[in-house]
Design a protein around this motif. Structure first.
Motif, mmCIF file in Angstrom:
data_model
loop_
_atom_site.group_PDB
_atom_site.id
_atom_site.type_symbol
_atom_site.label_atom_id
_atom_site.label_comp_id
_atom_site.label_asym_id
_atom_site.label_seq_id
_atom_site.Cartn_x
_atom_site.Cartn_y
_atom_site.Cartn_z
ATOM 1 N N GLY A 194 0.833 -1.198 0.000
ATOM 2 C CA GLY A 194 0.000 0.000 0.000
ATOM 3 C C GLY A 194 0.870 1.251 0.000
ATOM 4 O O GLY A 194 2.077 1.199 0.237
ATOM 5 N N ASP A 195 0.241 2.400 -0.244
ATOM 6 C CA ASP A 195 0.969 3.665 -0.304
ATOM 7 C C ASP A 195 1.717 3.965 0.986
ATOM 8 O O ASP A 195 2.865 4.410 0.957
ATOM 9 N N SER A 196 1.087 3.735 2.137
ATOM 10 C CA SER A 196 1.747 4.059 3.408
ATOM 11 C C SER A 196 2.971 3.175 3.624
ATOM 12 O O SER A 196 3.995 3.640 4.143
ATOM 13 N N ILE B 253 2.837 12.314 5.286
ATOM 14 C CA ILE B 253 1.766 12.232 4.298
ATOM 15 C C ILE B 253 0.735 11.223 4.785
ATOM 16 O O ILE B 253 1.058 10.061 5.007
ATOM 17 N N GLU B 254 -0.501 11.696 4.934
ATOM 18 C CA GLU B 254 -1.564 10.792 5.379
ATOM 19 C C GLU B 254 -2.158 10.014 4.216
ATOM 20 O O GLU B 254 -2.378 8.815 4.319
ATOM 21 N N GLU B 255 -2.458 10.706 3.120
ATOM 22 C CA GLU B 255 -3.012 10.027 1.956
ATOM 23 C C GLU B 255 -2.242 10.480 0.720
ATOM 24 O O GLU B 255 -2.375 11.616 0.267
ATOM 25 N N LEU B 256 -1.429 9.592 0.193
ATOM 26 C CA LEU B 256 -0.496 9.923 -0.877
ATOM 27 C C LEU B 256 -1.181 10.461 -2.117
ATOM 28 O O LEU B 256 -0.726 11.464 -2.684
ATOM 29 N N SER B 257 -2.259 9.864 -2.557
ATOM 30 C CA SER B 257 -2.895 10.307 -3.800
ATOM 31 C C SER B 257 -3.368 11.758 -3.693
ATOM 32 O O SER B 257 -3.176 12.549 -4.618
ATOM 33 N N LYS B 258 -3.958 12.116 -2.566
ATOM 34 C CA LYS B 258 -4.421 13.499 -2.376
ATOM 35 C C LYS B 258 -3.243 14.459 -2.255
ATOM 36 O O LYS B 258 -3.283 15.577 -2.772
ATOM 37 N N TYR B 259 -2.200 14.029 -1.587
ATOM 38 C CA TYR B 259 -1.011 14.862 -1.407
ATOM 39 C C TYR B 259 -0.363 15.152 -2.764
ATOM 40 O O TYR B 259 -0.034 16.294 -3.067
ATOM 41 N N TYR C 138 1.716 6.577 -9.963
ATOM 42 C CA TYR C 138 1.009 7.861 -10.018
ATOM 43 C C TYR C 138 1.393 8.760 -11.183
ATOM 44 O O TYR C 138 0.702 9.740 -11.439
#
Length: 180
Positions: free
Chosen positions: A5-7, A66-72, A28
């Motif tokens: 996962g991204d995290s 970074i909490e949520e990579l896609s939004k960041y 991405y």
């Protein structure tokens, strides 16, 4: 890596794992490029914005939270597009203002812009470096004369000039990338 996962990938990137970074990049890049291209309608500019995002991520990997990579990443691209558009507007304004003045050709405009950038960058130098640089390079004084005026040895003046030139060259390269 594809199963992580991204995290998890971000955790590995913080530990300098290049493969995890590559996975994020591959995961991405297309999406971010499409977003940048949608706003800019320029392939080169869109690529530049997206590349800057990934360079920033890598450079700041140890400090980013970074909490949520896609939004960041989406926000970074959005701000990158805004910065690009602002730079383009500034460049057009400078060009238009110079074009209005009679007798100003492209070479004079480039020379003026370069001189303004060098002057601005020299203003950011440490005090002695700035004084030595401006006196020798902008006011055509000899290094010996500058050393006597500042009451320092010629070798010290030379060291200040060398440091100033190194910093100016380094930052001028960044400025050219920023403007052009």
């Amino acid at each position: 890596m594809r199963l992580l996962g991204d995290s998890d990938l971000l955790g590995l990137v913080r530990e300098d794992d290049g493969r995890a970074f590559t996975e994020i990049y591959e995961r991405y890049w297309d999406r971010l490029y499409a977003t940048a291209w949608h706003h800019l309608k320029d392939a080169t500019a869109a690529e530049e914005v997206v590349q800057d995002v990934f360079v920033t991520i890598w450079q700041k990997r140890h400090t980013l939270i970074i909490e949520e990579l896609s939004k960041y990443l989406a926000a970074m691209v959005r701000y990158g597009v805004y910065r690009y558009l602002a730079r383009e507007q500034q460049r057009r304004t400078l060009h238009d203002n110079a074009a209005i003045k009679p007798g100003v050709d492209a070479y004079e405009l480039e020379h003026k812009l370069l001189l303004e950038m060098v002057n601005k960058l020299s203003g950011e130098l440490p005090e002695k470096c700035r004084i030595v640089f401006r006196a020798t390079k902008l006011h055509d004084q000899s290094l010996g004369d500058v050393a006597r005026q500042l009451n320092i040895s010629p070798k010290t003046a030379e060291a200040h000039l060398t440091k100033a030139l190194r910093l100016i060259r380094m930052n001028l390269g960044k400025a050219f990338h920023f403007f052009f």
